[in-house]
Design an enzyme around this catalytic site. Structure first.
Site, PDB file in Angstrom:
ATOM      1  NE  ARG A 236      -2.306 -23.477 -10.835  1.00  0.00           N
ATOM      2  CZ  ARG A 236      -1.101 -23.203 -10.498  1.00  0.00           C
ATOM      3  NH1 ARG A 236      -0.736 -22.720  -9.716  1.00  0.00           N
ATOM      4  NH2 ARG A 236      -0.084 -23.714 -11.534  1.00  0.00           N
TER       5      ARG A 236
ATOM      6  CE1 TYR B  90     -27.985 -16.908 -12.185  1.00  0.00           C
ATOM      7  CE2 TYR B  90     -25.656 -17.759 -13.017  1.00  0.00           C
ATOM      8  CZ  TYR B  90     -26.623 -17.358 -12.123  1.00  0.00           C
ATOM      9  OH  TYR B  90     -25.959 -16.969 -10.956  1.00  0.00           O
TER      10      TYR B  90
ATOM     11  CG  ASP C  44     -26.635 -24.013 -16.061  1.00  0.00           C
ATOM     12  OD1 ASP C  44     -26.848 -24.928 -15.135  1.00  0.00           O
ATOM     13  OD2 ASP C  44     -26.648 -22.770 -15.971  1.00  0.00           O
TER      14      ASP C  44
ATOM     15  CE  LYS D 210     -27.989 -21.554  -7.515  1.00  0.00           C
ATOM     16  NZ  LYS D 210     -26.962 -20.546  -7.850  1.00  0.00           N
TER      17      LYS D 210
END
Length: 421
Positions: free
Chosen positions: A85, A139, A211, A236
């Protein structure tokens, strides 16, 4: 066990792969430009082991030579093998490469999606009783997070006009702890005055988050502009091939420890396979952004001259809200923008349904062009978002722009027919 020790605790400025640097040369320590850093970043010798790309390290369990080593390692697991992890060279390499794209940053944490990155960033700086100022053009999943999860945990959110600029100072209250920006705005592409907002926030001890998925640090280095936490949906432009879900948060030094602690407590980790794919995509991000940005500008200018188009929402065009700020702060434009059509939804649907090169899909930033219908008024509360006609969002890929224009021209013809013009 014969393992080569992993001890990448240096300053990150050493050799990024065999033959990539020469400490004896006169310019060995000269700053590398961003296009070079997307190629060289994160490629430490101890991670690449003499090959070009760090391999995929898939593991949940990491083994130790002794109990003493196990106990010592537990005190410092950043970039040291501890447990799956906490990552391995595959994830560390991508994280370091993203950090190197943000001058002044302390580190980057990876997440399984962009929304997960936004959530972890907000949870690292907000507590019950705090207030978040969130841009009204954010968003939609960001908005849902603020009005849903954060509200349930006692965090209040106020939405603000994306064009408020330095006037944000008047909105900062005694409980305000963070300001979340997105520039350009999702769907409507308003450009925020990020430096002015950051200056007002710093004067009041408020954390700023951005963002930055539209621009990436190649077109807008957020940390250098005063942002505390820079967020990317690496799904993206970083990955660029529509086959990865991944997110990242890059932190300024004062916030890095809090981000790490919160993200680890949440159990956040990006898979090694996704990190490897995103790192591979990162190496070509500069040339893809340049090509997609150039095509998008050409298509946006063509669309703005068409009689079926009421308005084009592209930050590089003079009539886009915040264009002057875009010209001042950004190093270029990416391939995502909006188009307000004349007519109604019937014409919009006819245009979209017949497209051949533009796929209908909610993501963007990949090599292929995409289009969606958009209705931003449903996601606004602090500002009015009322256009003269229906809106579509276009993501321009790597196809020839002349072919994309021909596809859109046919779509506009279908719009005319559907509207009975």
């Amino acid at each position: 066990m014969g393992r080569r020790p992993l001890d990448p605790q240096g300053d990150g400025r050493g050799d990024r792969g065999r033959g990539l640097s020469d400490d004896k040369s006169s310019n060995a320590k000269a700053p590398r430009r961003p296009r070079t850093r997307v190629v060289t970043g994160g490629r430490r010798d101890e991670w690449t082991q003499g090959i070009v790309n760090p391999p995929v390290w898939r593991a949940s369990t990491h083994l130790y030579e002794s109990v003493a080593e196990m106990r010592a390692r537990g005190r410092d697991t950043h970039h040291k093998l501890f447990y799956g992890r906490r990552g391995a060279p595959t994830q560390w390499s991508l994280a370091e490469a993203l950090t190197e794209l943000e001058p002044g940053a302390a580190g980057t944490f990876l997440y399984p999606s962009g929304v997960a990155a936004i959530a972890a960033a907000l949870l690292s700086v907000l507590s019950p009783g705090d207030e978040l100022l969130c841009v009204d053009s954010a968003y939609d999943p960001t908005r849902s997070l603020a009005t849903g999860l954060l509200a349930r945990f006692g965090v209040a959110t106020r939405f603000y006009d994306p064009l408020v600029g330095g006037g944000i100072a008047e909105l900062i209250g005694p409980a305000t702890r963070a300001i979340l920006m997105e520039s350009p705005g999702s769907l409507t592409f308003e450009v925020q005055d990020v430096p002015a907002i950051c200056a007002a926030a710093k004067a009041r001890g408020v954390v700023t988050l951005l963002d930055n998925t539209w621009a990436t640090p190649l077109l807008f280095p957020a940390i250098a502009h005063g942002v505390d936490l820079a967020i990317l949906a690496g799904t993206k432009y970083v990955s660029g091939h529509s086959d990865v879900m991944i997110g990242s948060v890059t932190a300024a030094p004062a916030l890095w420890g809090r981000l790490q602690e919160t993200s680890r407590q949440l159990g956040q980790v990006a898979s090694p396979d996704d990190a490897w794919l995103a790192a591979r995509g990162l190496r070509t991000m500069a040339v893809r952004l340049e090509a997609q940005g150039a095509s998008a500008r050409a298509i946006a200018k063509w669309l703005s001259a068409q009689p079926e188009v009421a308005r084009v929402l592209h930050p590089a065009l003079p009539d886009c809200p915040g264009h002057a700020i875009f010209e001042r702060d950004f190093l270029g434009a990416s391939g995502l923008f909006g188009v307000v059509l004349k007519g109604g939804d019937k014409g919009r649907v006819a245009l979209l349904d017949g497209l051949e090169l533009f796929g209908l899909g909610y993501s963007w930033g990949g090599y292929e062009s995409l289009a969606i219908p958009a209705d931003p008024a449903r996601h606004r509360s602090a500002t009015v978002c009322d256009f003269d006609g229906p809106l579509i969002r276009l993501s321009i890929g790597l196809e020839d722009p002349a072919d994309l224009i021909a596809d859109l021209r046919a779509g506009l013809d279908r719009l005319r027919a559907a509207e009975g013009w």
